[in-house]
Enzyme design. Structure first.
Site, PDB file in Angstrom:
ATOM      1  N   ASP A  90      19.764  19.570  19.997  1.00 49.68           N
ATOM      2  CA  ASP A  90      19.714  20.266  18.719  1.00 49.68           C
ATOM      3  C   ASP A  90      19.791  21.769  18.937  1.00 49.68           C
ATOM      4  OD1 ASP A  90      19.436  17.872  17.407  1.00 49.68           O
ATOM      5  OD2 ASP A  90      17.263  18.048  17.132  1.00 49.68           O
ATOM      6  N   ARG A  91      20.269  22.462  17.932  1.00 50.10           N
ATOM      7  CA  ARG A  91      20.453  23.919  18.042  1.00 50.10           C
ATOM      8  C   ARG A  91      19.176  24.639  18.454  1.00 50.10           C
ATOM      9  NH1 ARG A  91      22.686  27.831  13.134  1.00 50.10           N
ATOM     10  NH2 ARG A  91      22.676  29.777  14.317  1.00 50.10           N
TER      11      ARG A  91
END
Length: 328
Positions: free
Chosen positions: A154-155
């Site tokens: 995930d970012r």
């Protein structure tokens, strides 16, 4: 125009303002990007990587990569570098992120490279983002024939990220993912006192896409089977540091399973607790405390088992130091 002088190598200038430096023995062995960062003082790192990438910097009349190591008697060509006052203070955020990626590489061989991905950088562009890890790596290495993500993070999750440099390596590592031969460990700071008997969360996850393109995942019997193992690493007054190991690899799996167990992860903007997050601001935390700490897999060509660990960044380390001090 920037002018460079040093007694450790010879330098000559032509009429076009291009500088030629002959590297002496005491400078041999340095990576060219580090050499340029030292001797082109005042020039942003992003500009240095750009002139190397575009071939404006040459060694013995040939293009080179940023990781090239200088040799004794190499002739280094440096172009004229002109910066307005505005350019000196305004550096492209994208180029700055690219230089961060170069420093984040923690392992590399002919078949793959592994990053300790910083939080806040997506692994690839899309969904309104024009820049990601893979685009940044390709910009850093324009001559690389193959660079592909093996898996994703995930970012806002930091930590170990594996990138294949050859197609055969990618296929082999994807096979290991399918056979669940790659073991991923994460560290997460969660709300409350995680009970030692809660070792496994086995709950199906269903993914929904909002109108704005944002992905939201919920525990739902119609979802896909999902399993996460949790182990208490350290307890504090109102929080617990846990190690999470994913048996399946669903979107937001650890974040949703932690919330489902009653222990949302610190600063999780989708599944977290706002009151808990406010309390943690005292320790300087301002990002999701979820870090891919280790990756264990079989090397795609030599068959050896590798375990790569990625250290926590300063923000997460300082948060833990603060919590330990308060817990005494």
């Amino acid at each position: 125009m920037l002018t460079v002088y040093s007694e450790s190598y010879s330098m000559k200038e032509n009429n076009a303002g291009v500088y030629f430096i002959t590297i002496s023995a005491d400078k041999a062995g340095q990576r060219i990007d580090n050499f340029l960062r030292t001797h082109l003082k005042g020039v942003p790192k992003s500009m240095i990587y750009r002139i190397v990438r575009k071939g404006e910097v040459r060694v013995n009349k040939k293009r080179i990569k940023a990781e090239y190591k200088l040799q004794n008697s190499d002739e280094l060509r440096i172009p004229p570098i002109r910066q307005s006052e505005h350019e000196q203070t305004l550096v492209s955020p994208v180029l700055e992120k690219i230089t961060v990626l170069n420093d984040a590489i923690i392992y590399e061989d002919d078949h793959m490279l592994i990053l300790n991905k910083p939080a806040g950088i997506a692994v690839h562009g899309g969904s309104g983002l024009s820049f990601g890890v893979i685009e940044g790596l390709r910009a850093l290495r324009p001559d690389a024939r193959f660079l592909e993500l093996v898996h994703r993070l995930d970012r806002n999750t930091s930590g170990v990220l594996l990138v294949a440099k050859k197609r055969l390596a990618l296929l082999e590592l994807h096979k290991q993912l399918r056979l669940k031969q790659i073991k991923k460990d994460y560290l997460a700071l969660v709300f409350g006192r995680w009970q030692s008997h809660t070792k496994v969360v086995n709950a199906p996850l269903l993914k929904n896409i909002r109108a704005n393109g944002e992905r939201v995942v919920r525990v739902n019997n119609k979802g896909k089977p999902s399993e996460t193992w949790f182990k208490v690493e350290e307890r504090f007054t109102q929080t617990t540091l846990v190690k999470a190991s994913t048996i399946t690899g669903r979107t937001h799996q650890i974040r949703v399973h932690a919330q489902y167990a009653g222990h949302p992860i610190a600063f999780d903007d989708l599944y977290g607790d706002s009151t808990f997050n406010q309390q943690l601001k005292k320790c300087g935390l301002n990002r999701l405390f979820l870090h891919a700490s280790a990756l264990r897999f079989i090397h795609p060509t030599n068959g050896k088992i590798l375990r790569i660990e990625a250290p926590l960044d300063d923000t997460l380390q300082n948060c833990l130091l603060y919590l330990r001090a308060q817990h005494k």
